[in-house]
Design an enzyme around this catalytic site. Sequence first.
Site, PDB file in Angstrom:
ATOM      1  N   ASP A 177      41.912  14.432  99.549  1.00  0.00           N
ATOM      2  CA  ASP A 177      42.206  15.337  98.347  1.00  0.00           C
ATOM      3  C   ASP A 177      43.237  15.961  98.060  1.00  0.00           C
ATOM      4  O   ASP A 177      43.689  16.452  97.229  1.00  0.00           O
ATOM      5  CB  ASP A 177      41.035  16.409  98.298  1.00  0.00           C
ATOM      6  CG  ASP A 177      39.726  16.053  98.072  1.00  0.00           C
ATOM      7  OD1 ASP A 177      39.637  15.012  97.467  1.00  0.00           O
ATOM      8  OD2 ASP A 177      38.765  16.901  98.081  1.00  0.00           O
ATOM      9  N   ASP A 185      26.356  16.108 101.811  1.00  0.00           N
ATOM     10  CA  ASP A 185      27.380  16.433 100.836  1.00  0.00           C
ATOM     11  C   ASP A 185      27.393  18.056 100.768  1.00  0.00           C
ATOM     12  O   ASP A 185      28.152  18.794 100.181  1.00  0.00           O
ATOM     13  CB  ASP A 185      27.596  15.675  99.795  1.00  0.00           C
ATOM     14  CG  ASP A 185      27.980  14.522  99.682  1.00  0.00           C
ATOM     15  OD1 ASP A 185      28.861  14.049 100.521  1.00  0.00           O
ATOM     16  OD2 ASP A 185      27.371  13.475  99.132  1.00  0.00           O
ATOM     17  N   ASP A 187      40.863  21.834  99.282  1.00  0.00           N
ATOM     18  CA  ASP A 187      39.684  21.745  98.490  1.00  0.00           C
ATOM     19  C   ASP A 187      39.796  22.746  97.305  1.00  0.00           C
ATOM     20  O   ASP A 187      38.692  22.959  96.566  1.00  0.00           O
ATOM     21  CB  ASP A 187      38.347  22.008  99.123  1.00  0.00           C
ATOM     22  CG  ASP A 187      37.161  21.370  98.133  1.00  0.00           C
ATOM     23  OD1 ASP A 187      37.515  20.538  97.534  1.00  0.00           O
ATOM     24  OD2 ASP A 187      36.074  21.799  98.311  1.00  0.00           O
TER      25      ASP A 187
END
Length: 471
Positions: free
Chosen positions: A171, A319, A133
């Site tokens: 990601d 989230d 991330d």
Amino acid sequence: MHIPDRTVPRPTRRTVPRPTRRAAALALAATATAFGLVAGVQSGADAAAQGSLPAGTQFYRDPASQAVKWVAANPGDSRTPVISKRIASQPQGIWFSNYRPTTVTSDVRAVTAAAEQAGQTPVLVAYAIPNRDCGGASAGGAPDLASYDAWVGKFAAGLGSSRSLVILEPDSIALTTCLTAQQQNDRFASLARAVSTIHAASPAAKVYLDGGHSTWNSAAEQANRLRGAGVLNADGFFTNVSNFNTTAGESAFAHNVLAALGNPGNLHAVIDTSRNGNGPAGSTWCDPSGRAIGNYPTASTGDGAVDAFLWVKPPGEADGCAAAAGTFVPDIAYQLAVNAADPSGPSPSSQPPTSQPPTSQPPSGGASCSVAYRANSWSGGFTADITVKNTGTATISGWTLGWTFPGDQKVTSAWNATVTQSGAAVTATDLGYNGTLAAGASTAFGLQATYGSGNTAPSAFTLNGAACTTA
């Protein structure tokens, strides 16, 4: 059995604002939304096409998922039936996001053994790449690539000989802005080694690499990155993980990526449809309201390039705005479920109207109340947690809270209440299940909003027309 990654909240993607890459994609997102929800995106003779998975593939339903546990613990909740039927009953991705090299083999094997016994195919999400991330809210993972390579070997050792689907590092390929060119090359080389390691340990495993999504990198750019990460030796790539783009838009993007790769016959896509039934909510990505679950998990996609529609991101897990990232929030799950059709039975057009949660009886009038308003701000945006308490002696049956923003704040989404705004005036109304406040009782809801020149908190609130004190 002790499977830590499945029993504690785990980090999720996009838990902090990323306006640069999302703002640039708004026009594409709007176009994708226009396609709507589809069970398959091909027509005519191609509608019978099948990907590389058998059409009858049954994906593994995790009995330890947060949704299953919540349903079991809340049999009397008014939201339970729809959450149970439309979310908890469905197979979802099982994330291995905590770097625990000493237990990962047994943790994975506990899942794959249970799936084998049930005659089902598990979907496992490996999420431990270093610098995960790019240091954002989902930061973590292995300390370095050598440690990651070793972790992958131990992860692969738990897969067994039956078919499994491995979603390898969301990601990791689409998001590389924090890496130097050499660091990116090193990461991609490690991902390529991971594909080989998993296939060697479990030839029946299908491994999918990070394909980003249709409103992020271009198909040509994503294909170039995938090629560098060894996708030609994998089984394909995944798109739309933790995102809201429509199935039709993502399928078109997948076809474009495959075309840019030269349409190799061994590669297919899988699409995360866990929250894309209503498409994206403009630029709002963090727990937006009004979303819906999309296609139910299936290998019968009607598209020869798409192996499966999967729920990689478990519906109802926050989230990071409505609650800590990865926390199961029943109101989010309910909103996603109530806006969708049942997994079997009448078609959506014959379902009773369910676009809004059940409402309470009209408010009973004035009330004695106190309000606590707490904002968490960043540049240009914020979330606010608002707690309403009945300080009177009579029960409140249905509530409407009103206030006026002193600045240019604009609400973009909300949870646990219906929030509307007209100019600076804001109104929040209960959702039915949280509309009754006994004497001394309180309830909480939240919102996400933007601001320009300032974010001064409101100082006056009314509940059912009566002024409240502030706490």
